[in-house]
Design a protein around this motif. Structure first.
Motif, PDB file in Angstrom:
ATOM      1  N   HIS A 138       9.775  18.043   6.260  1.00 46.58           N
ATOM      2  CA  HIS A 138       9.045  16.987   5.546  1.00 46.58           C
ATOM      3  C   HIS A 138       7.746  16.647   6.284  1.00 46.58           C
ATOM      4  N   TRP A 145       0.055  18.700   2.959  1.00 50.91           N
ATOM      5  CA  TRP A 145      -0.448  17.936   1.808  1.00 50.91           C
ATOM      6  C   TRP A 145      -1.763  17.250   2.159  1.00 50.91           C
ATOM      7  N   GLN A 152      -1.815  13.028  -5.095  1.00 49.86           N
ATOM      8  CA  GLN A 152      -0.682  12.169  -4.785  1.00 49.86           C
ATOM      9  C   GLN A 152       0.416  12.263  -5.842  1.00 49.86           C
ATOM     10  N   GLN A 153       0.029  12.453  -7.085  1.00 47.74           N
ATOM     11  CA  GLN A 153       1.022  12.570  -8.152  1.00 47.74           C
ATOM     12  C   GLN A 153       1.888  13.819  -7.968  1.00 47.74           C
ATOM     13  N   GLU A 154       1.277  14.901  -7.530  1.00 52.27           N
ATOM     14  CA  GLU A 154       2.030  16.133  -7.273  1.00 52.27           C
ATOM     15  C   GLU A 154       3.007  15.943  -6.121  1.00 52.27           C
ATOM     16  N   ILE A 155       2.567  15.220  -5.095  1.00 52.49           N
ATOM     17  CA  ILE A 155       3.454  14.930  -3.965  1.00 52.49           C
ATOM     18  C   ILE A 155       4.628  14.071  -4.427  1.00 52.49           C
ATOM     19  N   SER A 156       4.326  13.047  -5.230  1.00 48.65           N
ATOM     20  CA  SER A 156       5.375  12.153  -5.740  1.00 48.65           C
ATOM     21  C   SER A 156       6.358  12.915  -6.612  1.00 48.65           C
ATOM     22  N   ASN A 157       5.853  13.838  -7.410  1.00 49.20           N
ATOM     23  CA  ASN A 157       6.741  14.629  -8.273  1.00 49.20           C
ATOM     24  C   ASN A 157       7.765  15.393  -7.447  1.00 49.20           C
ATOM     25  N   THR A 159       8.804  14.776  -4.196  1.00 46.35           N
ATOM     26  CA  THR A 159       9.745  13.897  -3.478  1.00 46.35           C
ATOM     27  C   THR A 159      10.706  13.199  -4.437  1.00 46.35           C
ATOM     28  N   GLU A 160      10.196  12.756  -5.586  1.00 52.83           N
ATOM     29  CA  GLU A 160      11.066  12.072  -6.551  1.00 52.83           C
ATOM     30  C   GLU A 160      12.069  13.031  -7.180  1.00 52.83           C
ATOM     31  N   GLN A 161      11.665  14.281  -7.323  1.00 52.69           N
ATOM     32  CA  GLN A 161      12.594  15.284  -7.860  1.00 52.69           C
ATOM     33  C   GLN A 161      13.782  15.478  -6.921  1.00 52.69           C
TER      34      GLN A 161
END
Length: 358
Positions: A138, A145, A152-157, A159-161
Protein backbone atom coordinates in the motif's frame (compact mmCIF):
# COMPACT_ATOMS: atom_id res chain seq x y z
CA UNK A 1 -19.46 -31.45 43.50
CA UNK A 2 -20.31 -35.11 43.91
CA UNK A 3 -23.26 -34.67 41.56
CA UNK A 4 -21.01 -33.06 38.99
CA UNK A 5 -18.49 -35.89 39.32
CA UNK A 6 -21.27 -38.41 38.99
CA UNK A 7 -22.62 -36.73 35.87
CA UNK A 8 -19.11 -36.52 34.46
CA UNK A 9 -18.53 -40.24 34.90
CA UNK A 10 -22.05 -41.12 33.83
CA UNK A 11 -21.62 -39.37 30.52
CA UNK A 12 -18.09 -40.57 29.82
CA UNK A 13 -17.40 -43.93 31.46
CA UNK A 14 -18.64 -45.93 28.46
CA UNK A 15 -16.38 -44.12 26.02
CA UNK A 16 -13.15 -46.11 25.53
CA UNK A 17 -10.86 -43.09 25.26
CA UNK A 18 -12.38 -41.22 28.20
CA UNK A 19 -10.68 -40.73 31.55
CA UNK A 20 -13.57 -42.26 33.57
CA UNK A 21 -13.38 -45.47 31.55
CA UNK A 22 -9.61 -45.66 32.03
CA UNK A 23 -9.86 -45.01 35.78
CA UNK A 24 -12.65 -47.48 36.49
CA UNK A 25 -10.92 -50.30 34.66
CA UNK A 26 -7.81 -49.83 36.85
CA UNK A 27 -9.57 -48.81 40.07
CA UNK A 28 -8.87 -50.21 43.57
CA UNK A 29 -12.42 -50.47 44.97
CA UNK A 30 -11.46 -50.80 48.62
CA UNK A 31 -12.45 -47.95 50.92
CA UNK A 32 -8.94 -46.51 50.83
CA UNK A 33 -8.70 -47.08 47.09
CA UNK A 34 -12.07 -45.42 46.54
CA UNK A 35 -10.92 -42.39 48.56
CA UNK A 36 -7.81 -42.04 46.39
CA UNK A 37 -9.93 -42.60 43.32
CA UNK A 38 -12.27 -39.80 44.35
CA UNK A 39 -9.32 -37.39 44.82
CA UNK A 40 -7.88 -38.45 41.50
CA UNK A 41 -11.25 -38.02 39.80
CA UNK A 42 -11.55 -34.51 41.21
CA UNK A 43 -8.08 -33.59 39.97
CA UNK A 44 -8.78 -35.02 36.56
CA UNK A 45 -12.09 -33.18 36.38
CA UNK A 46 -10.30 -29.90 37.11
CA UNK A 47 -7.68 -30.68 34.47
CA UNK A 48 -10.37 -31.65 31.99
CA UNK A 49 -12.33 -28.46 32.63
CA UNK A 50 -9.18 -26.38 32.11
CA UNK A 51 -8.36 -28.25 28.90
CA UNK A 52 -11.93 -27.79 27.70
CA UNK A 53 -11.71 -24.04 28.31
CA UNK A 54 -8.32 -23.90 26.56
CA UNK A 55 -9.69 -25.90 23.65
CA UNK A 56 -12.65 -23.55 23.33
CA UNK A 57 -10.36 -20.49 23.31
CA UNK A 58 -8.10 -22.05 20.66
CA UNK A 59 -11.05 -23.00 18.46
CA UNK A 60 -12.51 -19.48 18.65
CA UNK A 61 -9.17 -17.95 17.64
CA UNK A 62 -8.74 -20.46 14.82
CA UNK A 63 -12.21 -19.65 13.49
CA UNK A 64 -11.35 -15.94 13.57
CA UNK A 65 -8.05 -16.49 11.72
CA UNK A 66 -9.64 -18.74 9.10
CA UNK A 67 -12.41 -16.19 8.47
CA UNK A 68 -10.01 -13.20 8.50
CA UNK A 69 -7.57 -14.87 6.09
CA UNK A 70 -10.42 -16.40 4.00
CA UNK A 71 -8.89 -19.87 4.12
CA UNK A 72 -10.30 -23.07 2.71
CA UNK A 73 -10.16 -25.84 5.31
CA UNK A 74 -8.73 -28.36 5.51
CA UNK A 75 -6.86 -27.92 2.18
CA UNK A 76 -5.16 -24.62 3.12
CA UNK A 77 -4.11 -26.08 6.46
CA UNK A 78 -2.23 -28.85 4.69
CA UNK A 79 -0.46 -26.20 2.60
CA UNK A 80 0.67 -24.44 5.76
CA UNK A 81 1.84 -27.29 7.96
CA UNK A 82 3.23 -30.73 7.24
CA UNK A 83 1.97 -32.69 10.22
CA UNK A 84 0.77 -36.29 10.21
CA UNK A 85 -1.39 -35.55 13.27
CA UNK A 86 -3.44 -33.20 11.11
CA UNK A 87 -4.34 -36.02 8.75
CA UNK A 88 -5.22 -38.33 11.66
CA UNK A 89 -7.42 -35.74 13.38
CA UNK A 90 -8.82 -33.93 10.35
CA UNK A 91 -12.45 -34.91 10.93
CA UNK A 92 -12.36 -34.06 14.64
CA UNK A 93 -10.89 -30.63 13.85
CA UNK A 94 -13.55 -30.02 11.19
CA UNK A 95 -16.25 -30.98 13.70
CA UNK A 96 -14.77 -28.56 16.24
CA UNK A 97 -14.68 -25.72 13.71
CA UNK A 98 -18.20 -26.35 12.46
CA UNK A 99 -19.84 -26.47 15.86
CA UNK A 100 -17.85 -26.75 19.07
CA UNK A 101 -20.26 -27.35 21.96
CA UNK A 102 -17.75 -27.33 24.80
CA UNK A 103 -19.83 -29.66 27.02
CA UNK A 104 -18.56 -32.45 29.25
CA UNK A 105 -19.17 -35.05 26.55
CA UNK A 106 -16.42 -33.55 24.39
CA UNK A 107 -13.52 -35.94 23.93
CA UNK A 108 -10.11 -34.30 23.85
CA UNK A 109 -7.48 -36.59 22.32
CA UNK A 110 -4.08 -36.14 23.96
CA UNK A 111 -2.48 -34.87 20.74
CA UNK A 112 -5.30 -32.44 19.93
CA UNK A 113 -4.35 -29.28 21.84
CA UNK A 114 -0.64 -29.38 20.84
CA UNK A 115 -1.74 -29.92 17.22
CA UNK A 116 -4.20 -27.02 17.31
CA UNK A 117 -1.55 -24.79 18.87
CA UNK A 118 0.81 -25.60 16.00
CA UNK A 119 -1.93 -24.78 13.50
CA UNK A 120 -2.73 -21.55 15.34
CA UNK A 121 0.94 -20.53 15.36
CA UNK A 122 1.18 -21.13 11.59
CA UNK A 123 -1.96 -19.04 10.97
CA UNK A 124 -0.72 -16.24 13.22
CA UNK A 125 2.55 -16.16 11.26
CA UNK A 126 0.58 -16.08 7.99
CA UNK A 127 -1.60 -13.25 9.32
CA UNK A 128 1.44 -11.18 10.32
CA UNK A 129 3.13 -11.81 6.97
CA UNK A 130 0.05 -10.82 4.97
CA UNK A 131 -0.52 -7.68 7.00
CA UNK A 132 3.10 -6.65 6.51
CA UNK A 133 2.88 -7.40 2.77
CA UNK A 134 -0.28 -5.31 2.49
CA UNK A 135 1.28 -2.42 4.45
CA UNK A 136 4.41 -2.34 2.29
CA UNK A 137 2.50 -2.68 -0.98
CA UNK A 138 0.00 0.00 0.00
CA UNK A 139 2.88 2.38 0.81
CA UNK A 140 4.45 1.57 -2.56
CA UNK A 141 1.13 2.25 -4.30
CA UNK A 142 0.77 5.58 -2.48
CA UNK A 143 4.26 6.62 -3.60
CA UNK A 144 3.61 5.61 -7.20
CA UNK A 145 0.16 7.24 -7.24
CA UNK A 146 1.76 10.46 -6.04
CA UNK A 147 4.68 10.37 -8.48
CA UNK A 148 2.44 9.52 -11.42
CA UNK A 149 -0.20 12.08 -10.33
CA UNK A 150 -2.93 9.43 -10.57
CA UNK A 151 -6.43 10.89 -10.38
CA UNK A 152 -7.86 10.76 -6.86
CA UNK A 153 -11.06 9.14 -8.11
CA UNK A 154 -9.07 6.27 -9.62
CA UNK A 155 -7.23 5.78 -6.34
CA UNK A 156 -10.53 5.81 -4.42
CA UNK A 157 -12.02 3.27 -6.83
CA UNK A 158 -9.18 0.84 -6.12
CA UNK A 159 -9.20 1.22 -2.32
CA UNK A 160 -13.00 1.19 -2.05
CA UNK A 161 -13.18 -1.90 -4.23
CA UNK A 162 -10.91 -3.76 -1.81
CA UNK A 163 -13.00 -2.61 1.14
CA UNK A 164 -16.36 -3.43 -0.39
CA UNK A 165 -15.24 -6.84 -1.66
CA UNK A 166 -13.27 -8.06 1.34
CA UNK A 167 -14.40 -5.89 4.25
CA UNK A 168 -12.09 -6.29 7.22
CA UNK A 169 -10.73 -9.64 6.02
CA UNK A 170 -7.35 -10.15 4.35
CA UNK A 171 -7.47 -12.91 1.72
CA UNK A 172 -4.60 -13.75 -0.59
CA UNK A 173 -6.65 -12.26 -3.45
CA UNK A 174 -6.27 -8.80 -1.90
CA UNK A 175 -2.49 -9.21 -1.85
CA UNK A 176 -2.65 -10.32 -5.49
CA UNK A 177 -4.73 -7.22 -6.34
CA UNK A 178 -2.07 -4.98 -4.81
CA UNK A 179 0.64 -6.80 -6.78
CA UNK A 180 -1.31 -6.26 -10.01
CA UNK A 181 -1.82 -2.57 -9.19
CA UNK A 182 1.89 -2.10 -8.47
CA UNK A 183 2.87 -3.87 -11.70
CA UNK A 184 0.46 -1.62 -13.62
CA UNK A 185 1.85 1.53 -11.96
CA UNK A 186 5.47 0.49 -12.56
CA UNK A 187 4.72 -0.08 -16.25
CA UNK A 188 2.96 3.30 -16.42
CA UNK A 189 5.95 4.87 -14.69
CA UNK A 190 8.29 3.38 -17.31
CA UNK A 191 6.12 4.83 -20.08
CA UNK A 192 5.99 8.31 -18.52
CA UNK A 193 9.46 8.44 -17.00
CA UNK A 194 10.78 10.99 -19.51
CA UNK A 195 8.00 13.38 -18.56
CA UNK A 196 8.66 12.79 -14.84
CA UNK A 197 12.38 13.49 -15.31
CA UNK A 198 11.59 16.75 -17.11
CA UNK A 199 9.08 17.81 -14.42
CA UNK A 200 11.64 17.20 -11.68
CA UNK A 201 14.34 19.05 -13.64
CA UNK A 202 11.99 22.03 -14.01
CA UNK A 203 11.25 21.91 -10.29
CA UNK A 204 14.98 21.85 -9.49
CA UNK A 205 15.58 24.96 -11.59
CA UNK A 206 12.61 26.75 -10.02
CA UNK A 207 13.98 26.06 -6.53
CA UNK A 208 17.48 27.13 -7.59
CA UNK A 209 16.08 30.40 -8.93
CA UNK A 210 13.96 31.04 -5.83
CA UNK A 211 16.93 30.48 -3.56
CA UNK A 212 19.35 32.48 -5.70
CA UNK A 213 21.73 29.61 -6.42
CA UNK A 214 24.78 30.84 -8.35
CA UNK A 215 26.00 28.97 -11.43
CA UNK A 216 28.86 27.44 -9.43
CA UNK A 217 26.40 25.74 -7.08
CA UNK A 218 24.30 24.44 -9.96
CA UNK A 219 27.18 23.23 -12.09
CA UNK A 220 27.77 19.73 -10.69
CA UNK A 221 24.17 18.54 -10.88
CA UNK A 222 23.58 20.32 -14.19
CA UNK A 223 26.53 18.49 -15.76
CA UNK A 224 25.27 15.16 -14.40
CA UNK A 225 21.79 15.81 -15.74
CA UNK A 226 22.91 16.90 -19.19
CA UNK A 227 25.21 13.88 -19.53
CA UNK A 228 22.45 11.41 -18.69
CA UNK A 229 19.20 12.93 -19.94
CA UNK A 230 18.06 11.04 -23.02
CA UNK A 231 21.38 9.26 -23.32
CA UNK A 232 21.26 5.99 -25.24
CA UNK A 233 24.44 4.19 -24.27
CA UNK A 234 23.84 0.64 -25.43
CA UNK A 235 20.61 0.68 -27.39
CA UNK A 236 19.32 -1.91 -24.92
CA UNK A 237 15.78 -0.82 -23.85
CA UNK A 238 16.06 -2.55 -20.48
CA UNK A 239 19.39 -0.87 -19.72
CA UNK A 240 18.08 2.50 -20.89
CA UNK A 241 15.05 2.09 -18.66
CA UNK A 242 17.31 1.32 -15.73
CA UNK A 243 19.45 4.40 -16.47
CA UNK A 244 16.32 6.55 -16.68
CA UNK A 245 15.19 5.21 -13.30
CA UNK A 246 18.57 6.15 -11.81
CA UNK A 247 18.38 9.64 -13.30
CA UNK A 248 14.80 10.10 -12.08
CA UNK A 249 15.77 8.90 -8.62
CA UNK A 250 18.65 11.39 -8.52
CA UNK A 251 16.34 14.21 -9.65
CA UNK A 252 13.70 13.30 -7.08
CA UNK A 253 16.36 13.16 -4.37
CA UNK A 254 17.69 16.58 -5.44
CA UNK A 255 14.17 18.03 -5.31
CA UNK A 256 13.72 16.63 -1.81
CA UNK A 257 17.04 18.15 -0.65
CA UNK A 258 16.21 21.53 -2.20
CA UNK A 259 12.70 21.56 -0.71
CA UNK A 260 14.15 20.96 2.75
CA UNK A 261 16.69 23.74 2.19
CA UNK A 262 13.98 26.04 0.86
CA UNK A 263 12.33 25.90 4.27
CA UNK A 264 15.50 27.46 5.71
CA UNK A 265 15.39 30.16 3.01
CA UNK A 266 11.70 31.01 3.44
CA UNK A 267 12.10 33.79 6.08
CA UNK A 268 14.56 35.58 3.76
CA UNK A 269 12.47 34.95 0.63
CA UNK A 270 9.40 36.48 2.28
CA UNK A 271 11.41 39.69 2.86
CA UNK A 272 12.72 39.57 -0.73
CA UNK A 273 9.18 39.24 -2.08
CA UNK A 274 7.99 42.22 -0.01
CA UNK A 275 11.01 44.28 -1.10
CA UNK A 276 10.44 43.48 -4.77
CA UNK A 277 6.79 44.49 -4.41
CA UNK A 278 7.81 47.91 -3.09
CA UNK A 279 10.47 48.28 -5.79
CA UNK A 280 7.84 47.56 -8.44
CA UNK A 281 5.59 50.23 -6.88
CA UNK A 282 8.51 52.66 -6.95
CA UNK A 283 9.22 51.90 -10.62
CA UNK A 284 5.53 52.32 -11.48
CA UNK A 285 5.43 55.64 -9.64
CA UNK A 286 8.52 56.92 -11.43
CA UNK A 287 7.14 55.86 -14.80
CA UNK A 288 3.80 57.48 -14.11
CA UNK A 289 5.42 60.72 -12.95
CA UNK A 290 7.29 61.04 -16.26
CA UNK A 291 4.02 61.13 -18.18
CA UNK A 292 2.95 64.79 -18.08
CA UNK A 293 -0.09 64.05 -20.20
CA UNK A 294 -1.70 62.34 -17.25
CA UNK A 295 -2.51 65.76 -15.83
CA UNK A 296 -4.73 66.49 -18.82
CA UNK A 297 -6.89 63.41 -18.45
CA UNK A 298 -10.39 63.60 -17.08
CA UNK A 299 -9.44 61.23 -14.20
CA UNK A 300 -6.19 63.05 -13.44
CA UNK A 301 -7.23 63.66 -9.84
CA UNK A 302 -7.56 59.91 -9.32
CA UNK A 303 -4.14 59.31 -10.84
CA UNK A 304 -2.58 61.93 -8.58
CA UNK A 305 -4.33 60.49 -5.52
CA UNK A 306 -3.03 57.02 -6.40
CA UNK A 307 0.50 58.39 -6.82
CA UNK A 308 0.28 60.14 -3.46
CA UNK A 309 -0.84 56.93 -1.76
CA UNK A 310 2.11 55.10 -3.31
CA UNK A 311 4.55 57.78 -2.13
CA UNK A 312 3.25 57.58 1.43
CA UNK A 313 3.33 53.78 1.34
CA UNK A 314 6.89 53.73 0.03
CA UNK A 315 8.04 56.47 2.38
CA UNK A 316 6.64 54.59 5.36
CA UNK A 317 7.47 50.97 4.49
CA UNK A 318 10.39 50.80 2.06
CA UNK A 319 13.10 52.01 4.50
CA UNK A 320 11.95 49.54 7.17
CA UNK A 321 11.83 46.71 4.64
CA UNK A 322 15.33 47.57 3.35
CA UNK A 323 16.74 47.62 6.88
CA UNK A 324 15.08 44.31 7.79
CA UNK A 325 16.13 42.67 4.51
CA UNK A 326 19.76 43.74 4.93
CA UNK A 327 19.77 42.12 8.34
CA UNK A 328 18.33 38.90 6.89
CA UNK A 329 20.90 38.90 4.08
CA UNK A 330 23.73 39.31 6.58
CA UNK A 331 22.36 36.41 8.65
CA UNK A 332 22.12 34.34 5.47
CA UNK A 333 25.76 35.00 4.62
CA UNK A 334 26.82 33.98 8.12
CA UNK A 335 24.74 30.78 8.01
CA UNK A 336 25.62 29.60 4.48
CA UNK A 337 29.06 31.22 4.03
CA UNK A 338 28.10 32.85 0.75
CA UNK A 339 25.99 35.77 -0.49
CA UNK A 340 22.41 35.38 -1.59
CA UNK A 341 22.35 35.81 -5.38
CA UNK A 342 19.69 37.07 -7.76
CA UNK A 343 18.64 35.19 -10.91
CA UNK A 344 21.55 36.73 -12.84
CA UNK A 345 24.14 35.53 -10.35
CA UNK A 346 24.73 38.95 -8.76
CA UNK A 347 24.83 39.42 -4.97
CA UNK A 348 21.30 40.46 -4.05
CA UNK A 349 22.63 42.64 -1.24
CA UNK A 350 24.02 45.07 -3.82
CA UNK A 351 20.54 45.68 -5.17
CA UNK A 352 19.20 46.35 -1.68
CA UNK A 353 22.05 48.74 -0.87
CA UNK A 354 21.41 50.65 -4.09
CA UNK A 355 17.77 51.00 -3.09
CA UNK A 356 18.82 52.25 0.34
CA UNK A 357 21.00 54.98 -1.18
CA UNK A 358 18.54 56.07 -3.85
Amino acid sequence: DQDQLFQFFLHNFSIPESLPNELLNKADLTEKGFHHLKIRMTDLNVQYTEKLAQLKEIIEHLKYLIEYLCLEVPSDLYNLIDDKELFKNEQVIMDYLQGFSGNTKTIIPSAMIPLLLRIMEALDILKTAREEDKRKMHEQCVQLWSKLKVDQQEISNFTEQQLSKYGSSLPSEMIDNYKIEIEKLIELRKQSISQLIQENWTKINELWDKMGYPASDREEFTNYYEMNDGRNISGDPDQNSELDEILLSRCENEVSILEQRYKLYEPLLEHVEKFESYMQDKADLEESSKDSSRLLRRDSHKILQHEERLRKRLSLNLPKTVKSLLLKLTQFEEQFNRPFYDANGNPYKDRVLDAEQS
